[in-house]
Design a protein around this motif. Structure first.
Motif, mmCIF file in Angstrom:
data_model
loop_
_atom_site.group_PDB
_atom_site.id
_atom_site.type_symbol
_atom_site.label_atom_id
_atom_site.label_comp_id
_atom_site.label_asym_id
_atom_site.label_seq_id
_atom_site.Cartn_x
_atom_site.Cartn_y
_atom_site.Cartn_z
ATOM 1 N N MET A 1 0.842 -1.179 0.000
ATOM 2 C CA MET A 1 0.000 0.000 0.000
ATOM 3 C C MET A 1 0.883 1.236 0.000
ATOM 4 S SD MET A 1 -3.389 -0.197 2.391
ATOM 5 C CE MET A 1 -2.508 -0.748 3.781
ATOM 6 N N LYS A 2 0.362 2.252 -0.596
ATOM 7 C CA LYS A 2 1.069 3.525 -0.629
ATOM 8 C C LYS A 2 0.496 4.414 0.469
ATOM 9 C CE LYS A 2 1.850 2.830 -5.461
ATOM 10 N NZ LYS A 2 0.971 2.449 -6.510
ATOM 11 N N THR A 3 1.238 4.575 1.566
ATOM 12 C CA THR A 3 0.701 5.226 2.760
ATOM 13 C C THR A 3 0.404 6.712 2.563
ATOM 14 O OG1 THR A 3 2.950 5.494 3.610
ATOM 15 C CG2 THR A 3 1.728 3.575 4.348
ATOM 16 N N LYS A 4 1.197 7.420 1.767
ATOM 17 C CA LYS A 4 0.908 8.838 1.534
ATOM 18 C C LYS A 4 -0.389 8.999 0.760
ATOM 19 C CE LYS A 4 5.660 10.368 1.842
ATOM 20 N NZ LYS A 4 6.840 10.892 1.158
ATOM 21 N N ARG A 5 -0.589 8.140 -0.231
ATOM 22 C CA ARG A 5 -1.846 8.179 -0.983
ATOM 23 C C ARG A 5 -3.023 7.775 -0.093
ATOM 24 N NH1 ARG A 5 -0.795 5.896 -7.092
ATOM 25 N NH2 ARG A 5 0.746 7.451 -7.665
ATOM 26 N N LEU A 6 -2.779 6.791 0.777
ATOM 27 C CA LEU A 6 -3.834 6.346 1.689
ATOM 28 C C LEU A 6 -4.262 7.480 2.613
ATOM 29 C CD1 LEU A 6 -5.517 3.888 2.436
ATOM 30 C CD2 LEU A 6 -3.730 3.241 4.046
ATOM 31 N N TYR A 7 -3.317 8.275 3.056
ATOM 32 C CA TYR A 7 -3.635 9.432 3.897
ATOM 33 C C TYR A 7 -4.521 10.421 3.127
ATOM 34 C CZ TYR A 7 -3.149 13.769 6.475
ATOM 35 O OH TYR A 7 -3.425 14.927 7.150
ATOM 36 N N LEU A 8 -4.164 10.721 1.896
ATOM 37 C CA LEU A 8 -4.974 11.639 1.079
ATOM 38 C C LEU A 8 -6.370 11.054 0.830
ATOM 39 C CD1 LEU A 8 -2.333 12.864 -1.520
ATOM 40 C CD2 LEU A 8 -3.351 14.188 0.346
ATOM 41 N N ALA A 9 -6.419 9.781 0.532
ATOM 42 C CA ALA A 9 -7.704 9.128 0.306
ATOM 43 C C ALA A 9 -8.590 9.208 1.550
ATOM 44 C CB ALA A 9 -7.495 7.681 -0.110
ATOM 45 N N SER A 10 -7.993 9.033 2.737
ATOM 46 C CA SER A 10 -8.787 9.101 3.973
ATOM 47 C C SER A 10 -9.371 10.499 4.175
ATOM 48 C CB SER A 10 -7.958 8.677 5.181
ATOM 49 O OG SER A 10 -6.957 9.625 5.472
ATOM 50 N N LEU A 11 -8.642 11.520 3.756
ATOM 51 C CA LEU A 11 -9.177 12.890 3.835
ATOM 52 C C LEU A 11 -10.350 13.073 2.874
ATOM 53 C CD1 LEU A 11 -5.869 14.975 4.046
ATOM 54 C CD2 LEU A 11 -7.425 14.373 5.914
ATOM 55 N N ILE A 12 -10.220 12.526 1.686
ATOM 56 C CA ILE A 12 -11.296 12.630 0.698
ATOM 57 C C ILE A 12 -12.518 11.839 1.150
ATOM 58 C CG2 ILE A 12 -11.938 12.095 -1.686
ATOM 59 C CD1 ILE A 12 -8.940 12.648 -2.391
ATOM 60 N N PHE A 13 -12.295 10.657 1.728
ATOM 61 C CA PHE A 13 -13.402 9.828 2.235
ATOM 62 C C PHE A 13 -14.306 10.642 3.160
ATOM 63 C CE2 PHE A 13 -12.207 6.138 0.230
ATOM 64 C CZ PHE A 13 -12.637 4.953 0.810
ATOM 65 N N LYS A 14 -13.696 11.458 4.023
ATOM 66 C CA LYS A 14 -14.459 12.233 5.004
ATOM 67 C C LYS A 14 -15.402 13.236 4.342
ATOM 68 C CE LYS A 14 -10.902 11.837 8.512
ATOM 69 N NZ LYS A 14 -9.846 12.496 9.266
ATOM 70 N N LEU A 15 -15.109 13.616 3.118
ATOM 71 C CA LEU A 15 -15.934 14.590 2.407
ATOM 72 C C LEU A 15 -17.083 13.936 1.635
ATOM 73 C CD1 LEU A 15 -13.048 16.771 0.956
ATOM 74 C CD2 LEU A 15 -14.418 17.233 3.003
ATOM 75 N N LEU A 16 -17.051 12.629 1.522
ATOM 76 C CA LEU A 16 -18.042 11.910 0.722
ATOM 77 C C LEU A 16 -19.245 11.499 1.572
ATOM 78 C CD1 LEU A 16 -15.592 9.634 -1.281
ATOM 79 C CD2 LEU A 16 -16.730 11.712 -2.073
ATOM 80 N N PRO A 17 -20.407 11.335 0.920
ATOM 81 C CA PRO A 17 -21.580 10.844 1.661
ATOM 82 C C PRO A 17 -21.286 9.477 2.285
ATOM 83 C CG PRO A 17 -22.188 11.555 -0.549
ATOM 84 C CD PRO A 17 -20.697 11.587 -0.487
ATOM 85 N N LEU A 18 -21.839 9.245 3.436
ATOM 86 C CA LEU A 18 -21.546 8.047 4.217
ATOM 87 C C LEU A 18 -21.747 6.757 3.430
ATOM 88 C CD1 LEU A 18 -20.721 7.127 7.072
ATOM 89 C CD2 LEU A 18 -23.141 7.000 7.614
ATOM 90 N N SER A 19 -22.896 6.603 2.805
ATOM 91 C CA SER A 19 -23.222 5.335 2.148
ATOM 92 C C SER A 19 -23.463 5.502 0.650
ATOM 93 C CB SER A 19 -24.440 4.697 2.814
ATOM 94 O OG SER A 19 -25.558 5.547 2.677
ATOM 95 N N ARG A 20 -22.722 6.388 0.028
ATOM 96 C CA ARG A 20 -22.837 6.617 -1.422
ATOM 97 C C ARG A 20 -21.435 6.674 -2.024
ATOM 98 N NH1 ARG A 20 -27.344 5.552 -0.353
ATOM 99 N NH2 ARG A 20 -29.205 6.804 -0.499
ATOM 100 N N CYS A 21 -21.348 6.869 -3.317
ATOM 101 C CA CYS A 21 -20.076 7.037 -4.051
ATOM 102 C C CYS A 21 -19.153 5.831 -3.902
ATOM 103 C CB CYS A 21 -19.355 8.310 -3.606
ATOM 104 S SG CYS A 21 -20.325 9.803 -3.731
ATOM 105 N N HIS A 22 -19.722 4.630 -3.870
ATOM 106 C CA HIS A 22 -18.923 3.425 -3.637
ATOM 107 C C HIS A 22 -17.884 3.185 -4.729
ATOM 108 C CE1 HIS A 22 -21.360 2.560 -0.199
ATOM 109 N NE2 HIS A 22 -22.461 2.476 -0.931
ATOM 110 N N ASN A 23 -18.258 3.433 -5.984
ATOM 111 C CA ASN A 23 -17.298 3.228 -7.080
ATOM 112 C C ASN A 23 -16.120 4.184 -6.950
ATOM 113 O OD1 ASN A 23 -18.710 1.139 -8.300
ATOM 114 N ND2 ASN A 23 -19.895 2.515 -9.593
ATOM 115 N N PHE A 24 -16.386 5.418 -6.574
ATOM 116 C CA PHE A 24 -15.315 6.398 -6.402
ATOM 117 C C PHE A 24 -14.396 5.996 -5.243
ATOM 118 C CE2 PHE A 24 -13.758 10.524 -4.659
ATOM 119 C CZ PHE A 24 -12.901 10.831 -5.709
#
Length: 175
Positions: free
Chosen positions: A1-24
């Motif tokens: 896993m790429k930990t720096k990318r994972l950190y950025l992804a976790s920030l983006i996850f927080k902005l997404l609807p809880l139970s939507r955007c699954h493909n993204f």
């Protein structure tokens, strides 16, 4: 896993609807080096931690506040049609317990692979410890702590989790 990318992804996850955007969300996790199958549902508050190898099969559900922690040198393999309930914790790393140092928990970290086989389910607030295999179509009841492998078609419950029901025969298992 790429930990720096994972950190950025976790920030983006927080902005997404809880139970939507699954493909993204799946695309973000793939960008981070996680193998993610098709039709995966991941709630935005699920957390992926570490730098080990994570594989998520097709038609998997990962609920709110689940924690998937995979250390370098280990794997978490979540096979097709698996359900990981909310607040479930899967962790591959552990420290040896030894009275030979300045503290009871040793400094070095060890890790072991976790495998959740096809069709299995880990309920709300379950804890799956390092090195465990939850076999196909097995069910881990809510709040259980799994310290031993779970056989196919068996429901386990408790702390530590013990077999309580054969799901194929629908018979209760006496301890």
């Amino acid at each position: 896993m790429k930990t720096k990318r994972l950190y950025l992804a976790s920030l983006i996850f927080k902005l997404l609807p809880l139970s939507r955007c699954h493909n993204f969300k799946a695309k973000l996790l793939r960008w981070c080096g996680i193998k993610v199958g098709k039709n995966v549902e991941i709630f935005s508050t699920a957390k992926f931690i570490g730098d080990g190898d994570i594989e998520i099969g097709d038609n998997v559900f990962i609920g709110c506040d689940a924690i998937i922690s995979c250390n370098k040198g280990s794997q978490i393999i979540i096979e097709d049609y698996t359900i990981i309930g909310m607040r479930a914790i899967l962790v591959t790393g552990f420290h040896p317990i030894t009275p030979d140092g300045p503290r009871i928990i040793g400094y070095e970290e060890t890790c072991s692979t976790i495998r959740i086989r096809k069709g299995a389910s880990c309920g709300t607030s379950t804890i799956i410890l390092p090195g465990i295999t939850i076999n196909e179509m097995a069910h881990v009841a809510a709040g259980s702590v799994v310290t031993k492998d779970v056989d196919p078609y068996i429901r386990v419950a408790g702390n530590p989790a013990r077999p309580i029901k054969n799901l194929k025969t629908n018979e209760r298992i006496q301890a």
